[in-house]
Scaffold this motif. Structure first.
Motif, short mmCIF file in Angstrom:
data_model
loop_
_atom_site.label_atom_id
_atom_site.label_comp_id
_atom_site.label_asym_id
_atom_site.label_seq_id
_atom_site.Cartn_x
_atom_site.Cartn_y
_atom_site.Cartn_z
N ILE A 218 34.37 34.85 32.61
CA ILE A 218 34.39 34.82 34.07
C ILE A 218 34.47 33.36 34.50
O ILE A 218 33.55 32.58 34.29
N GLU A 219 35.60 33.00 35.08
CA GLU A 219 35.82 31.60 35.48
C GLU A 219 35.44 31.36 36.94
O GLU A 219 34.80 30.36 37.26
N GLU A 220 35.84 32.26 37.82
CA GLU A 220 35.53 32.13 39.24
C GLU A 220 35.17 33.50 39.80
O GLU A 220 35.73 34.51 39.39
N ILE A 221 34.24 33.50 40.76
CA ILE A 221 33.89 34.71 41.49
C ILE A 221 34.10 34.40 42.97
O ILE A 221 33.31 33.71 43.60
N ARG A 222 35.21 34.91 43.49
CA ARG A 222 35.52 34.71 44.90
C ARG A 222 34.93 35.84 45.73
O ARG A 222 34.28 36.75 45.19
N LEU A 223 35.18 35.78 47.03
CA LEU A 223 34.61 36.79 47.91
C LEU A 223 35.27 38.15 47.71
O LEU A 223 34.61 39.18 47.83
N THR A 224 36.55 38.18 47.35
CA THR A 224 37.26 39.45 47.19
C THR A 224 37.85 39.65 45.80
O THR A 224 38.32 40.74 45.51
N TYR A 225 37.86 38.65 44.95
CA TYR A 225 38.43 38.81 43.61
C TYR A 225 37.70 37.91 42.61
O TYR A 225 36.97 36.98 42.98
N VAL A 226 37.92 38.23 41.35
CA VAL A 226 37.30 37.49 40.24
C VAL A 226 38.41 37.00 39.32
O VAL A 226 39.36 37.73 39.03
N VAL A 227 38.31 35.76 38.87
CA VAL A 227 39.28 35.18 37.95
C VAL A 227 38.67 35.18 36.55
O VAL A 227 37.60 34.60 36.33
N VAL A 228 39.35 35.84 35.61
CA VAL A 228 38.90 35.91 34.22
C VAL A 228 39.84 35.03 33.39
O VAL A 228 41.06 35.23 33.40
N ALA A 229 39.27 34.06 32.69
CA ALA A 229 40.06 33.18 31.82
C ALA A 229 40.22 33.85 30.46
O ALA A 229 39.26 33.99 29.71
N ILE A 230 41.45 34.30 30.16
CA ILE A 230 41.73 34.96 28.89
C ILE A 230 41.73 33.93 27.77
O ILE A 230 42.01 32.74 27.99
N TRP A 231 41.47 34.37 26.55
CA TRP A 231 41.33 33.46 25.41
C TRP A 231 42.59 32.66 25.13
O TRP A 231 42.53 31.55 24.60
#
Length: 385
Positions: A218-231
């Motif tokens: 989990i790289e970022e948790i925004r108000l409406t979405y989450v950014v997942v940094a894949i390997w």
């Protein structure tokens, strides 16, 4: 201000007003410069850099707020007609809420930055730090959104025509709210899910998750979405509501420590004790092992092979993955070089007792000969040619 000039001087009122405004601005900038120097000196005496973040965040908005206050204080000294006074009041009604909102948003973001500085997630046991960062990131964005919305509303309400329209629309606010809610249902759904996530914490910053078949952090948790940094350095953008409505794997929910496994298919006659001793040598010599434990077990059997599982422990997911690879490579090299008999082999039984004697087959008579029980081409009764 007019008393500064001698009585016989005929100074235009425009010049007087300009000098008055310039003097007010210069005094405000001087006060701001002195106040910031004092604030930075006080912040520099503390070992933490958290207060420096707040001072830097408040520096620019405070400068313009002081200028606005200085101009408001000299308004009565200016020679303004009714139109100019109305324009001045209109501009002040929009600029003051804007400056105050700017200051509030900067301080809110400075608070989020201060939490990031105090919550170090690079340490081994970073569960509490990741929890604080996650809550701070979500609540900071919510607060910024609310303050920005209130600021815009205050700026619009300072316009008389907009204020009258707003009062008229208050009567139909329920219907408008329903219409806007229906149109913005996906966005509102994710916003509400983001607020819920701040307190339920199904995920946190730097959590290791598997979602949609992808392994990442989990790289970022925004108000409406989450950014997942894949390997492999890709980024997976996932709606916040997905983490509340669908199942996913969280490898660091309670702790970053993990168990890693490596599987081998070997011959049923393999010497498991010898393999177990070799695994111990490899694990104890590897710096990625956290010292908690390891084990080698036979976890499945088949007619032609057995499944052997090596289980090792590591302090986090990255080290667990690398440790699994090291153990797999080391065990395969050991089996290849020193225990080739442990590799799976196919077995075939060529015969059984009593099958070694030949079986007599009938011999057909030669061409032109008459077959009979006593003739030359007859087959003996015992079945032998």
């Amino acid at each position: 201000m007019q008393q500064i000039f001698p009585a016989h001087w005929d100074v235009p009122v425009q010049v007087v007003d300009a000098l008055t405004i310039a003097a007010a601005i210069m005094i405000a900038l001087a006060i701001h410069w002195v106040a910031m120097r004092i604030a930075r000196r006080i912040a520099a005496r503390t070992p933490e850099s958290i207060d420096d973040v707040f001072v830097d965040a408040a520096a620019r908005p405070a400068r313009w707020i002081l200028v606005a206050l200085a101009l408001a204080s000299v308004r009565q000294l200016l020679h303004l007609d009714d139109g100019a006074r109305a324009l001045w009041g209109q501009a002040a009604g929009m600029i003051v809420p804007l400056l105050l909102g700017w200051l509030a948003i900067n301080l809110i973001r400075a608070g989020g930055r201060a939490v990031e500085l105090s919550a170090d997630i690079s340490v081994t046991d970073n569960l509490r730090a990741r929890r604080r960062r996650t809550r701070s990131a979500i609540l900071t964005r919510i607060a910024v959104f609310v303050v920005g919305f209130i600021t815009i509303c205050l700026m619009l309400l300072s316009i008389p025509s907009v204020r009258s329209v707003g009062v008229t629309l208050m009567a139909s606010a329920g219907l408008i709210g329903l219409a806007v809610g229906a149109a913005a249902q996906p966005a509102l759904k994710n916003i509400i899910a983001g607020i819920q996530m701040a307190f339920t914490e199904p995920i946190r910053i730097d959590d290791v998750v598997i979602i949609d078949g992808e392994w990442g952090r989990i790289e970022e948790i925004r108000l409406t979405y989450v950014v997942v940094a894949i390997w492999d350095e890709r980024r997976l953008v996932v709606p916040v509501s997905k983490f509340l409505e669908e199942s996913f794997q969280n490898w660091t929910r309670n702790s970053s420590q993990l168990h890693g496994t490596a599987f081998f298919w070997l011959d049923p006659t393999a010497d498991i004790a010898r393999l177990r001793a070799r695994l111990e040598e490899l694990v104890r010599a590897n710096e990625r092992w956290d010292g908690r434990g390891f084990v080698l077990q036979v976890t499945d059997t088949r007619p032609d092979a057995i499944e052997v599982r090596a289980l090792v422990t590591a302090r986090d997911a990255a080290n667990a993955f690398d440790l699994r690879c090291d153990i797999r490579e080391g065990m395969l090299a050991f089996i290849r070089d020193e225990m080739p008999e442990a590799l799976p082999r196919g077995r075939m039984e060529l015969g059984r007792p009593g099958w070694s004697e030949p079986v007599a087959l009938p011999v057909p008579p030669a061409p032109g000969e008459q077959g009979s029980s006593g003739g030359a081409g007859a087959i003996p009764e015992d079945g032998r040619a």
